[in-house]
Design a protein around this motif. Structure first.
Motif, PDB file in Angstrom:
ATOM      1  N   PHE A 103      14.801  30.289 -33.977  1.00  0.00           N
ATOM      2  CA  PHE A 103      15.961  29.494 -33.564  1.00  0.00           C
ATOM      3  C   PHE A 103      16.253  29.622 -32.074  1.00  0.00           C
ATOM      4  O   PHE A 103      17.406  29.493 -31.671  1.00  0.00           O
ATOM      5  CB  PHE A 103      17.190  29.894 -34.387  1.00  0.00           C
TER       6      PHE A 103
ATOM      7  N   LEU B 120      23.637  33.220 -36.413  1.00  0.00           N
ATOM      8  CA  LEU B 120      22.748  32.727 -35.346  1.00  0.00           C
ATOM      9  C   LEU B 120      23.393  32.865 -33.971  1.00  0.00           C
ATOM     10  O   LEU B 120      22.718  33.211 -32.995  1.00  0.00           O
ATOM     11  CB  LEU B 120      22.342  31.279 -35.601  1.00  0.00           C
TER      12      LEU B 120
ATOM     13  N   ALA C  58      21.678  23.796 -35.505  1.00  0.00           N
ATOM     14  CA  ALA C  58      20.557  24.400 -36.242  1.00  0.00           C
ATOM     15  C   ALA C  58      21.064  25.231 -37.411  1.00  0.00           C
ATOM     16  O   ALA C  58      20.448  25.268 -38.476  1.00  0.00           O
ATOM     17  CB  ALA C  58      19.712  25.249 -35.298  1.00  0.00           C
TER      18      ALA C  58
ATOM     19  N   SER D 114      26.151  30.091 -39.136  1.00  0.00           N
ATOM     20  CA  SER D 114      26.506  29.833 -37.740  1.00  0.00           C
ATOM     21  C   SER D 114      26.867  31.141 -37.037  1.00  0.00           C
ATOM     22  O   SER D 114      26.427  31.395 -35.915  1.00  0.00           O
ATOM     23  CB  SER D 114      27.687  28.872 -37.656  1.00  0.00           C
TER      24      SER D 114
ATOM     25  N   TRP E 178      23.631  23.564 -29.774  1.00  0.00           N
ATOM     26  CA  TRP E 178      22.333  23.431 -30.460  1.00  0.00           C
ATOM     27  C   TRP E 178      22.234  24.453 -31.581  1.00  0.00           C
ATOM     28  O   TRP E 178      21.764  24.161 -32.682  1.00  0.00           O
ATOM     29  CB  TRP E 178      21.198  23.634 -29.449  1.00  0.00           C
ATOM     30  N   CYS E 179      22.711  25.648 -31.291  1.00  0.00           N
ATOM     31  CA  CYS E 179      22.637  26.721 -32.292  1.00  0.00           C
ATOM     32  C   CYS E 179      23.525  26.406 -33.505  1.00  0.00           C
ATOM     33  O   CYS E 179      23.150  26.663 -34.650  1.00  0.00           O
ATOM     34  CB  CYS E 179      23.096  28.032 -31.657  1.00  0.00           C
TER      35      CYS E 179
ATOM     36  N   ALA F  44      17.990  19.360 -34.668  1.00  0.00           N
ATOM     37  CA  ALA F  44      19.157  19.942 -33.987  1.00  0.00           C
ATOM     38  C   ALA F  44      19.418  19.227 -32.658  1.00  0.00           C
ATOM     39  O   ALA F  44      20.570  18.957 -32.306  1.00  0.00           O
ATOM     40  CB  ALA F  44      18.956  21.438 -33.769  1.00  0.00           C
ATOM     41  N   ASP F  45      18.344  18.914 -31.926  1.00  0.00           N
ATOM     42  CA  ASP F  45      18.496  18.181 -30.663  1.00  0.00           C
ATOM     43  C   ASP F  45      19.202  16.848 -30.894  1.00  0.00           C
ATOM     44  O   ASP F  45      20.131  16.483 -30.170  1.00  0.00           O
ATOM     45  CB  ASP F  45      17.117  17.891 -30.037  1.00  0.00           C
TER      46      ASP F  45
ATOM     47  N   ARG G 100      23.337  25.080 -25.345  1.00  0.00           N
ATOM     48  CA  ARG G 100      22.603  26.044 -26.186  1.00  0.00           C
ATOM     49  C   ARG G 100      23.459  26.476 -27.385  1.00  0.00           C
ATOM     50  O   ARG G 100      22.960  26.626 -28.505  1.00  0.00           O
ATOM     51  CB  ARG G 100      22.189  27.254 -25.359  1.00  0.00           C
TER      52      ARG G 100
ATOM     53  N   PRO H 166      17.013  28.358 -28.801  1.00  0.00           N
ATOM     54  CA  PRO H 166      17.404  27.012 -28.370  1.00  0.00           C
ATOM     55  C   PRO H 166      16.667  26.597 -27.108  1.00  0.00           C
ATOM     56  O   PRO H 166      16.268  27.450 -26.325  1.00  0.00           O
ATOM     57  CB  PRO H 166      18.909  27.149 -28.087  1.00  0.00           C
TER      58      PRO H 166
ATOM     59  N   THR I 250      17.757  24.659 -39.976  1.00  0.00           N
ATOM     60  CA  THR I 250      16.441  24.527 -39.354  1.00  0.00           C
ATOM     61  C   THR I 250      16.632  23.967 -37.945  1.00  0.00           C
ATOM     62  O   THR I 250      17.649  23.341 -37.650  1.00  0.00           O
ATOM     63  CB  THR I 250      15.528  23.582 -40.161  1.00  0.00           C
ATOM     64  N   ARG I 251      15.626  24.200 -37.094  1.00  0.00           N
ATOM     65  CA  ARG I 251      15.752  23.674 -35.738  1.00  0.00           C
ATOM     66  C   ARG I 251      15.391  22.187 -35.664  1.00  0.00           C
ATOM     67  O   ARG I 251      15.711  21.530 -34.697  1.00  0.00           O
ATOM     68  CB  ARG I 251      14.901  24.485 -34.764  1.00  0.00           C
TER      69      ARG I 251
END
Lengths: 202, 264
Positions: B57, A135, A20, A132, A16-17, A29-30, A13, B59, A25-26
């Motif tokens: 956002f 978020l 993103a 970063s 991933w953050c 991100a994966d 997680r 996750p 943007t998301r």
């Protein structure tokens, strides 16, 4: 390698953050985290067990995300100007769709999209490290100490990034016409001290 | 130096949205915002920003680790590592069976662990269980932290906290009385970092709690009997309501309706 899966899952997680945040943007991100995991496995010998695994992975994720962002930039045929998105309607202003971003049926009003566009636009204006920090703090609720370790920056810098980023975002939204309703929630309430209101309203 | 006071307020706003202020400090800041439009805007904007960032956002869960179709370099090793088997380094049928066996063992261990945790959980009454929360409210005198004086205030209050205006419709003499608002104890029904308000009410003179939260934070708790209390769930636009009551029917939440957004 045996330990990698468990550590990776635990850190997922957070990574991933970071992805993103760098991408802004998301979307993708994966994929970025997946790519970074493959790279990390190839370079597992470079990892110093005495150092923080998440920080090491986050650095790889960051590079992967920057590469992805550059690729996307190259592929893009037209530039996207988030600032060109329509101005968000003032919360207190009368609009054709009402004031709340949520309709009485619980659906997001068209204005909410604009709000999100404006917010993402302001987010894109921030420097990638600031994004970063913001978020990781706002979404994952990490401490400044954790953020500092993950991003390999001093704790005070992480704090300062979050503080400035938040101020910047809310200022941008206010500049764009955001107004809190006058009867703004708890601010609009009076302390009760156990008092009950006649007429049946809480 | 001249913008020091502003800087202090900005820090306060940060602490407010991070939940680092005491209840008294929160109330003081909210009270101050009531008379200061600039502060109210900044506070409101910050809450909005944080809420939308969390929504935009959020996750995926850890278990949703994607495996690239076709695979990048090292993808097989990654897959092996994610399965987590100590003997998974080599490919082939034998190693595959070993991985599956370890996986089955791990699943069985998880099930046993879950059963154990479930049993332990069932044997205790956690502080967050609705009947325990209800008892605490009643023992504390059933005193609200805030009240609304008109239906319009009620609507504005719910619109601000839940992004969903809720209208109180109980007529006088109906036996339902809205007492006021509080904020604690909604963990059973709503996820962390969800805005939750608790309506304190009485039905036929008996205390009733209605936990209201944003739909996105709803845990989907089931209706039914918990301890000595009954729980009723209701969706109202973008909000979800859980009524905790001794009564066999949701007397209070059925008096609440979807309201209209407040206008200046």
């Amino acid at each position: 390698v045996d330990d990698f899966g468990a550590r990776f899952r635990d850190a997922y997680r957070t990574l991933w953050c970071v992805a993103a945040a760098v991408l802004g943007t998301r979307v993708d991100a994966d994929d970025v985290v997946q790519d970074a995991a493959a790279v990390a496995l190839e370079r597992l010998g470079d990892f110093d067990p005495g150092t923080d695994f998440v920080a090491w992975m986050a650095q790889i994720v960051r590079y992967s995300a920057l590469n992805r962002a550059r690729l996307r930039q190259r592929r893009r045929t037209t530039t996207m100007d988030f600032n060109a998105a329509s101005t968000i309607p003032a919360r207190g202003a009368q609009t054709s769709t009402g004031d709340s971003p949520v309709t009485v049926a619980g659906q997001i009003r068209p204005g909410q999209d604009s709000f999100d566009d404006r917010l993402l636009g302001a987010l894109h204006e921030l420097e990638e490290t600031a994004r970063s920090c913001l978020l990781l703090r706002s979404v994952l609720d990490l401490s400044f100490k954790q953020i500092a370790v993950i991003l390999d920056i001093p704790e005070g810098t992480a704090m300062s990034h979050v503080h400035r980023a938040r101020r910047r975002l809310r200022e941008r939204l206010i500049e764009c016409g955001y107004h809190a309703p006058e009867e703004s929630g708890r601010a609009g309430m009076r302390d009760a001290g156990g008092a009950r209101v006649s007429g049946g309203t809480a | 130096v001249t913008h020091q006071p502003h800087e202090d307020v900005d820090r306060l706003i940060d602490a407010y949205v991070d939940g680092e202020l005491t209840a008294a400090e929160r109330r003081a800041l909210e009270e101050r915002a009531r008379g200061d439009a600039g502060l109210r805007d900044r506070l409101g904007a910050q809450r909005e920003v944080d809420a939308r960032l969390r929504a935009l956002f959020a996750p995926p869960a850890r278990r949703d680790v994607p495996m690239a179709a076709g695979g990048a370099a090292g993808s097989e090793r990654l897959r092996a590592a994610l399965v987590g088997s100590a003997g998974a380094g080599e490919g082939g049928r034998g190693a595959g069976w070993g991985r599956r066996g370890a996986l089955r063992l791990a699943v069985a261990a998880c099930v046993l662990l879950a059963l154990g945790v479930g049993w332990w959980w069932a044997m205790r009454v956690p502080r967050t269980r609705p009947d325990a929360v209800y008892a605490r409210y009643v023992e504390a005198g059933f005193k609200p932290e805030a009240v609304c004086t008109t239906p319009k205030e009620f609507e504005a209050y719910t619109a601000q906290h839940l992004m969903q205006p809720v209208l109180p419709t109980a007529a006088s003499g109906s036996g339902v009385e809205y007492v006021g608002w509080s904020y604690e104890g909604g963990e059973h029904f709503f996820k962390e970092r969800t805005y939750v308000v608790v309506l304190l009410a009485r039905s036929g003179g008996r205390p009733v709690l209605v936990f209201m939260g944003e739909r996105r934070g709803d845990r989907g708790a089931k209706e039914g009997r918990i301890g000595t209390m009954n729980v009723f769930r209701r969706e109202l636009g973008g909000a979800v309501l859980y009524e905790v009551t001794e009564s066999g029917s949701p007397d209070v939440s059925r008096t609440l309706a979807v309201g209209t957004p407040p206008h200046p």
